[in-house]
Motif scaffolding. Structure first.
Motif, PDB file in Angstrom:
ATOM      1  N   ARG A   1       0.838  -1.208   0.000  1.00 49.48           N
ATOM      2  CA  ARG A   1       0.000   0.000   0.000  1.00 49.48           C
ATOM      3  C   ARG A   1       0.868   1.252   0.000  1.00 49.48           C
ATOM      4  O   ARG A   1       0.633   2.198  -0.759  1.00 49.48           O
ATOM      5  CB  ARG A   1      -0.922   0.002   1.224  1.00 49.48           C
TER       6      ARG A   1
ATOM      7  N   ARG B   1       2.447   1.716  -3.399  1.00 51.09           N
ATOM      8  CA  ARG B   1       1.511   2.256  -4.399  1.00 51.09           C
ATOM      9  C   ARG B   1       1.385   3.766  -4.274  1.00 51.09           C
ATOM     10  O   ARG B   1       1.355   4.500  -5.276  1.00 51.09           O
ATOM     11  CB  ARG B   1       0.132   1.596  -4.243  1.00 51.09           C
ATOM     12  N   ILE B   2       1.305   4.252  -3.034  1.00 53.88           N
ATOM     13  CA  ILE B   2       1.180   5.700  -2.823  1.00 53.88           C
ATOM     14  C   ILE B   2       2.445   6.411  -3.282  1.00 53.88           C
ATOM     15  O   ILE B   2       2.381   7.450  -3.959  1.00 53.88           O
ATOM     16  CB  ILE B   2       0.892   5.987  -1.338  1.00 53.88           C
TER      17      ILE B   2
ATOM     18  N   GLU C   1       4.573   5.409  -5.533  1.00 50.78           N
ATOM     19  CA  GLU C   1       4.612   5.346  -6.999  1.00 50.78           C
ATOM     20  C   GLU C   1       3.708   6.406  -7.605  1.00 50.78           C
ATOM     21  O   GLU C   1       4.077   7.092  -8.571  1.00 50.78           O
ATOM     22  CB  GLU C   1       4.181   3.946  -7.454  1.00 50.78           C
ATOM     23  N   SER C   2       2.509   6.556  -7.042  1.00 51.22           N
ATOM     24  CA  SER C   2       1.570   7.560  -7.561  1.00 51.22           C
ATOM     25  C   SER C   2       2.136   8.969  -7.392  1.00 51.22           C
ATOM     26  O   SER C   2       2.024   9.802  -8.294  1.00 51.22           O
ATOM     27  CB  SER C   2       0.232   7.441  -6.821  1.00 51.22           C
TER      28      SER C   2
ATOM     29  N   PHE D   1      -4.439  13.119  -7.419  1.00 48.03           N
ATOM     30  CA  PHE D   1      -3.492  12.032  -7.712  1.00 48.03           C
ATOM     31  C   PHE D   1      -4.191  10.837  -8.369  1.00 48.03           C
ATOM     32  O   PHE D   1      -3.536   9.966  -8.927  1.00 48.03           O
ATOM     33  CB  PHE D   1      -2.805  11.550  -6.421  1.00 48.03           C
ATOM     34  N   GLN D   2      -5.512  10.777  -8.268  1.00 47.38           N
ATOM     35  CA  GLN D   2      -6.291   9.677  -8.842  1.00 47.38           C
ATOM     36  C   GLN D   2      -5.788   8.323  -8.337  1.00 47.38           C
ATOM     37  O   GLN D   2      -5.605   7.365  -9.102  1.00 47.38           O
ATOM     38  CB  GLN D   2      -6.252   9.729 -10.382  1.00 47.38           C
ATOM     39  N   ASN D   3      -5.552   8.276  -7.032  1.00 43.08           N
ATOM     40  CA  ASN D   3      -5.080   7.054  -6.379  1.00 43.08           C
ATOM     41  C   ASN D   3      -6.056   6.732  -5.247  1.00 43.08           C
ATOM     42  O   ASN D   3      -6.336   7.586  -4.401  1.00 43.08           O
ATOM     43  CB  ASN D   3      -3.656   7.267  -5.842  1.00 43.08           C
ATOM     44  N   GLU D   4      -6.570   5.507  -5.217  1.00 44.25           N
ATOM     45  CA  GLU D   4      -7.599   5.152  -4.232  1.00 44.25           C
ATOM     46  C   GLU D   4      -7.103   5.313  -2.801  1.00 44.25           C
ATOM     47  O   GLU D   4      -7.833   5.765  -1.920  1.00 44.25           O
ATOM     48  CB  GLU D   4      -8.064   3.713  -4.464  1.00 44.25           C
ATOM     49  N   ASP D   5      -5.856   4.916  -2.567  1.00 44.67           N
ATOM     50  CA  ASP D   5      -5.311   5.008  -1.204  1.00 44.67           C
ATOM     51  C   ASP D   5      -5.220   6.467  -0.760  1.00 44.67           C
ATOM     52  O   ASP D   5      -5.544   6.794   0.393  1.00 44.67           O
ATOM     53  CB  ASP D   5      -3.919   4.356  -1.160  1.00 44.67           C
TER      54      ASP D   5
END
Length: 869
Positions: free
Chosen positions: A311, A314-315, A317-318, A376-380
């Motif tokens: 998790r 992923r953040i 990377e975004s 950021f268009q990232n769910e987290d």
């Protein structure tokens, strides 16, 4: 005591309850110290030691510091590990019937300071409590009073676990009870510069019962209660900012013991004990104090849960993929104040109006930060954005109540905005109109008298007055002006009208100051109700700050996102040591690969000194740690297992305090790894066995390698100068040789810093000495001796045969000397024969050091038993 004056008797009575602290005893505008406190404080603070008559036979030693500058002196004592009890006057001296009442209002200790030099913005100030239970286990709780954080855990029977936790959090003070073993307290004092305090109360008080509701174990509750009792007893004030105690298990994180953290220089360097040059220094691109503290906590306790690690990745990377949004986020975070410590100061009662303005500005940034996260268009990140609480009601309150640029002091007025309180507005109107009236009066008096230099002034002693120079006194109307003060070249007067207006103005200004202070206290109490929400907001902001910091560092230093292997594979391509790479700057860092799988569990590393063996080993560990805290790693590709523990034995260091040599420290650290490592652990051993004779060192090194290979199976990097050990590759299927390459050019060695397969051909030790510029004659002689030694050198097999025959010869000599000293018929019994046979039959080269020690102990026990019988 009856011979002392009442005041000194009062001092001694209060001091009796604070024997382990300096008692700052308030007398007027000074804090005074007496007796031994005065003698010691005068030395520590470099202030004058005097004396006074206290009613006894001798004059009492005394020293003191001014009340207004006491904070600096207190901080100095706290920094040196002392405690300070603040004793204030608790009644008005004018109303006192005899000695003014005094009592201690706060005990300041190294673990409970709230502000000042001892508090670093990006570091927690933890105080810990340790409980020893009947079953031998330890309870460990800790708190940061400045942020309100409370955590507690249960540890095993090994006191080293307690030491590891204290070192990990950097506790400044440890609270124990009277039953805690003296030896363990001594160990803590010797290991750390730490203050030991006592607290015997463990019951759950109603004042903090709500803080323990999430704990489901009696031992956890007892340990946390001990710490909370100490905090409430010493601080003697509201601690509404304390957060619910959270339990944790050390097995929930990647375990890195105290020595390994030191060897890997995670948060401080070995040499300077400073932050610069550590992994924390490399990573710290945080924009808030809260984020800086959380970053250190994450480095101290990397994760082992794959889901949470990924998790974070992923953040990161975004954030790397959205550069402009990340830069906006960094700018927004820069405007966010330390919400955690602000909450603590609000609860503690030492917050000022400027702090509240900082709070308002911080909260005003939250809607913008939430908007940035959604971009950021990232769910987290969107999930975190939805959790951000801007506390709009609080922002509105502070906007309406506090002026934009208030003074530091909260008791001098000019804090509250116009329009916030009707009564205050009335007083202000009276004050402002009164001053306008005075300005008008001055103009009228000049016109009435014709004295252009006439002026109306004010001072605190005489109030308002009309001042006229002596040359113009003749122009004053008789009977109208009442003389108030005579100066050398002027006279000051007052008129009935001015006197009346003066009373109105001064009364209004006095009421304004008092009312503003009351209103500020009311606002502060209202802010206090928002503390839980502010702390929740602080946690999210801290996490965002650390993750953006990982993204910033990863992009700047060209790190890659790691992936995780369930097959315990390590595949690192073009790996670098993150800190060394940054320090080298203009020089090009030589990257290296690392490949390990189930058939390559142990890498035996050979190569010359200074070639980079230790750096290579450390970079593998740091790469794993970076991956498991959620950051990208310094490589072009990285596939890693999730390690449960990391053990290191790198560098030589005597433990002089404990009286242990370099070799003993080496053996203890090796034992720690061997005793606790699992197949999912990472072990780094650098030149084990070098602290003793060549044969002993080589035997120990081989035995350790074999034990890890046969019994543990952990991923292990083992560097050595014992080239004889490289033949182990033929005997141990999961061990492979690698080396750091070097070449000779014009009689000098050139380090290539490149890892290659196979063993090194030579060690280049004399070449390194030449690089160190030892005298040429010494280098020449060393080369001559080396040639002689190499001409008569033995192979590893020959060395083994020599040692075997040496052992057999020793056993034979033991038998021979026994026969020589005493006739065989008289002394040698069949039991002794059996012992000698058992000794001579032992194959020491096939035994581990631990097996050899156990066998020797059994033989000695048998021999003593026979002698006693």
């Amino acid at each position: 005591m009856a011979t002392y004056t009442p005041m000194i008797q009062q001092y001694l009575t209060i001091k009796a309850d604070y024997q382990d602290a300096f008692l700052f005893f308030r007398l007027g505008d000074f804090y005074e110290m007496f007796f031994d406190d005065a003698i010691k404080a005068s030395q520590e603070l470099e202030i004058t030691l005097t004396s006074r008559d206290g009613g006894g036979d001798e004059r009492i030693p005394m020293c003191g510091v001014p009340y207004h500058s006491a904070a600096n002196y207190i901080e100095t004592l706290i920094e040196r590990g002392y405690k300070v009890a603040i004793c204030e006057q608790t009644e008005d001296p004018k109303q006192a019937k005899g000695v003014v009442k005094r009592e201690v209002v706060q005990l300041i200790t190294p673990g409970t300071i709230m502000q000042g030099r001892g508090i670093e913005d990006k570091e927690n100030n933890f105080i810990a409590a340790v409980s020893l239970f009947d079953d031998g286990t330890f309870g460990f709780a800790y708190n940061d009073l400045s942020t309100g954080e409370n955590k507690v855990t249960l540890l095993g029977e090994n006191f080293q676990e307690v030491i590891n936790e204290i070192a990990s959090i950097g506790a400044k003070e440890v609270v124990v009870d009277d039953t805690f073993p003296e030896q363990l307290k001594k160990d803590l004092k010797e290991k750390f510069f730490i203050t030991i305090s006592l607290e015997n109360e463990t019951s759950i008080s109603k004042s903090f019962e709500h803080l323990l509701t999430d704990l489901d174990d009696e031992k956890l509750e007892q340990t946390m209660s001990t710490l909370l009792h100490y905090l409430f007893r010493t601080q003697k004030r509201s601690l509404d900012h304390l957060q619910k105690a959270k339990s944790y298990n050390t097995n929930q994180f990647l375990k890195i013991d105290y020595y390994s953290k030191r060897n890997l220089e995670l948060t401080e360097t070995i040499r300077t004990k400073g932050k610069k040059g550590s992994l924390l220094w490399l990573l710290d691109e945080t924009k808030t104090a809260m984020g800086g503290r959380l970053l250190k906590q994450w480095i101290d306790k990397p994760l082992i849960q794959k889901k949470e690690i990924e998790r974070r990745h992923r953040i990161v990377e975004s954030m790397i993929n959205h550069y402009f949004e990340r830069e906006e986020l960094r700018e927004g975070l820069k405007e966010v104040y330390d919400l955690e410590r602000l909450s603590g100061r609000v609860a503690f009662g030492n917050v000022n109006a400027r702090d509240l303005i900082q709070l308002k500005k911080s909260l005003q940034q939250i809607p913008a930060i939430a908007h940035m996260l959604n971009r950021f268009q990232n769910e987290d990140l969107q999930h975190l954005a939805n959790q951000l609480d801007p506390c709009e009601e609080l922002t509105d309150l502070l906007e309406r109540s506090i002026v934009d640029n208030p003074p530091i002091s909260v008791k001098e007025g000019n804090i509250i905005r116009d329009g916030y309180n009707a009564e205050l507005d009335q007083y202000r109107d009276a004050s402002r109109n009164g001053k306008t009236w005075i300005a008008k009066l001055e103009k009228e008096e000049r016109e009435r008298t014709g004295i252009k230099s006439l002026k109306i002034g004010y001072n605190r002693v005489f109030g308002y007055y009309i001042e006229v120079t002596k040359a113009n006194l003749q122009f004053l109307e008789e009977g109208r002006y009442e003389r108030k003060q005579t100066l050398s070249n002027a006279e000051r007067f007052i008129t009935p009208e001015l006197k009346e207006k003066e009373a109105l103005i001064l009364q209004a200004e006095e009421k304004i100051v008092d009312l503003e202070y009351e209103l500020f206290l009311s606002i502060r109490e209202e802010v206090k109700t928002y503390i839980p929400r502010l702390q929740a907001l602080a946690r999210i902001i801290s996490e965002l700050d650390v993750l953006q910091c990982f993204a910033t560092v990863s992009e700047k230093r060209h790190y890659v996102k790691p992936s995780f292997s369930d097959e315990r594979k390590i595949i690192i391509k073009d790996g670098r040591h993150p800190v060394v790479e940054k320090v080298m700057k203009s020089q090009e860092y030589v990257p290296n690969d690392c490949y390990m799988d189930q058939e390559r569990e142990i890498l035996l590393i050979t190569g010359p000194n200074m070639s980079g063996k230790s750096t290579y080993m450390r970079q593998i560990a740091l790469t794993a740690i970076l991956a498991q805290v959620g950051c990208f790693v310094p490589a072009s590709e990285a596939i890693l297992p999730i390690f449960d523990q990391i053990f290191t034995r790198i560098g030589a260091a005597d433990d002089l305090i404990s009286g242990q040599s370099t070799f003993m420290v080496e053996m203890l650290e090796a034992k720690n790894a061997i005793a606790h490592a699992t197949k999912n652990s990472l072990i780094l051993f650098d030149e084990i066995g070098r602290g003793t004779s060549t044969y002993d060192g080589m035997a120990l090194a081989q035995a350790i390698i074999e034990y890890i290979h046969n019994h543990i199976g952990a991923k292990t990097l083992f560097s050595t100068h014992y080239h004889e050990l490289t033949s182990l590759e033929e005997e141990l299927p999961n061990l492979k040789n690698i080396h750091v390459s070097a070449i000779e050019q014009n009689g000098k060695v050139v380090f290539l810093h490149k890892i290659k397969e196979g063993p090194a051909d030579k060690s280049y030790g004399i070449h390194v000495a030449q690089l160190a510029e030892l005298p040429p004659s010494l280098i020449k002689r060393a080369n001559e001796i080396l040639v002689q030694l190499e001409a008569g050198s033995n192979t590893r097999e020959e060395v083994t045969k020599e040692r075997k025959s040496s052992i057999e010869e020793t056993a034979a000599q033991l038998s021979f000397f026994t026969d020589e000293i005493v006739p065989k018929a008289e002394k040698e019994t069949s039991s002794e024969k059996k012992l000698l046979q058992e000794l001579s039959s032992l194959n020491l080269l096939e035994m581990t050091p631990l097996d050899a020690l156990n066998t020797l102990y059994k033989l000695q026990k048998k021999l003593k038993s026979q002698q006693n019988s």
